[in-house]
Design an enzyme around this catalytic site. Structure first.
Site, PDB file in Angstrom:
ATOM      1  N   THR B   1      -1.944   6.192  -7.159  1.00 44.53           N
ATOM      2  CA  THR B   1      -2.443   5.832  -5.823  1.00 44.53           C
ATOM      3  C   THR B   1      -3.836   5.225  -5.944  1.00 44.53           C
ATOM      4  O   THR B   1      -4.617   5.619  -6.814  1.00 44.53           O
ATOM      5  CB  THR B   1      -2.508   7.076  -4.925  1.00 44.53           C
ATOM      6  OG1 THR B   1      -1.205   7.651  -4.859  1.00 44.53           O
ATOM      7  CG2 THR B   1      -2.974   6.723  -3.508  1.00 44.53           C
ATOM      8  N   ARG B  29      11.852   8.163  -0.235  1.00 44.59           N
ATOM      9  CA  ARG B  29      10.767   9.143  -0.085  1.00 44.59           C
ATOM     10  C   ARG B  29       9.501   8.444   0.426  1.00 44.59           C
ATOM     11  O   ARG B  29       9.134   7.385  -0.059  1.00 44.59           O
ATOM     12  CB  ARG B  29      10.511   9.821  -1.435  1.00 44.59           C
ATOM     13  CG  ARG B  29       9.373  10.842  -1.418  1.00 44.59           C
ATOM     14  CD  ARG B  29       8.105  10.279  -1.983  1.00 44.59           C
ATOM     15  NE  ARG B  29       7.069  11.301  -2.169  1.00 44.59           N
ATOM     16  CZ  ARG B  29       5.823  11.042  -2.513  1.00 44.59           C
ATOM     17  NH1 ARG B  29       5.451   9.807  -2.740  1.00 44.59           N
ATOM     18  NH2 ARG B  29       4.943  12.007  -2.645  1.00 44.59           N
ATOM     19  N   VAL B  30       8.872   9.058   1.394  1.00 50.84           N
ATOM     20  CA  VAL B  30       7.615   8.538   1.917  1.00 50.84           C
ATOM     21  C   VAL B  30       6.494   9.483   1.514  1.00 50.84           C
ATOM     22  O   VAL B  30       6.640  10.702   1.611  1.00 50.84           O
ATOM     23  CB  VAL B  30       7.673   8.403   3.456  1.00 50.84           C
ATOM     24  CG1 VAL B  30       6.319   8.001   4.023  1.00 50.84           C
ATOM     25  CG2 VAL B  30       8.745   7.401   3.857  1.00 50.84           C
ATOM     26  N   GLY B  31       5.398   8.932   1.041  1.00 54.17           N
ATOM     27  CA  GLY B  31       4.250   9.745   0.651  1.00 54.17           C
ATOM     28  C   GLY B  31       3.156   9.732   1.704  1.00 54.17           C
ATOM     29  O   GLY B  31       3.371   9.281   2.841  1.00 54.17           O
ATOM     30  N   THR B  52      -5.834  10.929  -2.564  1.00 54.02           N
ATOM     31  CA  THR B  52      -4.885  10.725  -3.656  1.00 54.02           C
ATOM     32  C   THR B  52      -4.473  12.080  -4.200  1.00 54.02           C
ATOM     33  O   THR B  52      -5.161  13.069  -4.004  1.00 54.02           O
ATOM     34  CB  THR B  52      -5.515   9.858  -4.768  1.00 54.02           C
ATOM     35  OG1 THR B  52      -4.559   9.701  -5.836  1.00 54.02           O
ATOM     36  CG2 THR B  52      -6.779  10.485  -5.332  1.00 54.02           C
ATOM     37  N   GLY B  53      -3.321  12.095  -4.877  1.00 55.56           N
ATOM     38  CA  GLY B  53      -2.834  13.364  -5.430  1.00 55.56           C
ATOM     39  C   GLY B  53      -1.372  13.573  -5.083  1.00 55.56           C
ATOM     40  O   GLY B  53      -0.610  12.606  -4.988  1.00 55.56           O
ATOM     41  N   GLY B  55       1.447  13.824  -2.816  1.00 57.40           N
ATOM     42  CA  GLY B  55       1.642  13.359  -1.448  1.00 57.40           C
ATOM     43  C   GLY B  55       2.188  14.408  -0.499  1.00 57.40           C
ATOM     44  O   GLY B  55       1.778  14.463   0.667  1.00 57.40           O
TER      45      GLY B  55
END
Lengths: 169, 136
Positions: B1, B29-31, B52-53, B55
């Site tokens: 990210t 899949r949605v983050g 970031t990281g 999701g």
């Protein structure tokens, strides 16, 4: 005119330091520096924060060392699906996109959704149709895929198969 | 990210976040990167943040919005708000978290619960700072 600041990130993770050799660390730093400069130059000229964050993120999307745009992770099917958002602190307007497989710069599309679409969030085929209508650059799926990500994906697939196999006599 | 936050000379802030997600994710899949208040948020009155990281936990913790809320309602500094957001629900929502944030006065914060936090910043004409490791 007031103070101007830009901060960027290229991902956070817990990892063994040995997985990032000095030469890769230098490449990562160079990529970060280039992206920072792309945004900073806009601010320094008196440009907007919105333009600066877009430019910095586009630079990182174009750099295969970072997980966005080119160099993005593979899904289980071996495809790349990207997403992005952008928000303007002045107007509180924003744009977001997800499920993109062909858009070179997802953050650019998010900006166009914010500015030229009656909706705030577009996904998948609809988002890509909007990108086409706006004249954005699309890329063949192969553009986004790098050998490093492909290898990681193969490792995951093989591990999953091995785990599945172990569940049967 | 990847992500960015900025303050321009006119006093306006903005945030952007972009990602390819996680390796081996399910199709569709949605983050968090496209979720307002999850992976990004910006408000001229309060702050701008990009995350970031992992999701899934960033969405559940509404991480960028936590930075905003801690600034707005508890009047924490951007540094303390970012640290508190990193630690919030850490017992229940375990995973990597990283945040970059700044307030309208140009105070900035970079924090994470990871040893790698690829990031960079530059204030006015000062020299740029670039790092890969959090501890640097």
């Amino acid at each position: 005119m007031g103070k101007y600041v830009i901060i960027i990130h290229g991902g956070a993770v817990n990892t063994d330091p040995g997985t990032i050799p000095p030469e890769k660390e230098e490449q990562l730093k160079k990529g970060l520096h280039n992206a920072l400069t792309a945004g900073w130059e806009i601010l320094q000229r008196g440009g907007t924060a919105l333009d600066a964050v877009e430019a910095a993120v586009m630079s990182l999307e174009d750099n295969e060392l970072f997980n966005a745009g080119r160099g993005a992770m593979f899904n289980l099917n071996g495809e790349v699906e990207t997403e992005a958002s952008i928000i303007d602190g002045l107007t509180l307007r924003g744009g977001a996109v997800s499920g993109l497989k062909l858009v070179k710069n997802p953050v650019r599309l998010a900006r166009l959704v914010m500015e030229k679409c009656k909706h705030t969030f577009l996904t998948a085929e609809g988002a890509q149709e909007f990108a086409l209508a706006q004249g954005l650059t699309l890329q063949d799926p192969s553009y986004f895929k790098t050998e490093e990500q492909r290898q990681e994906w193969l490792d995951i697939i093989q591990e999953a198969r091995a785990e599945h196999a172990n569940k049967h006599d | 990210t990847v992500g960015a936050v900025a303050l321009d000379q006119h006093g306006n802030v903005a945030a952007a976040t972009s990602t390819g997600g996680i390796e081996g994710k399910l199709r569709g899949r949605v983050g968090d990167s496209c979720i307002f208040g999850g992976g990004a948020l910006a408000n001229n009155e309060v702050c701008a943040a990009s995350c970031t990281g992992d999701g899934e936990i960033i969405m559940l913790a509404s991480l960028a919005h936590e930075v905003y809320a801690l600034r707005k309602y508890r009047k924490l500094s951007i540094t303390k708000a970012t640290r508190a957001a990193i630690e919030m629900y850490a017992d229940k929502l375990q995973g990597d978290r990283g945040i970059i944030a700044l307030d309208p006065a140009g105070n900035l914060a970079i924090d994470s619960n990871t040893n790698v936090m690829r990031c960079a910043y530059r204030v006015d004409e000062d020299a740029p700072f670039v790092t890969v490791w959090k501890a640097e």
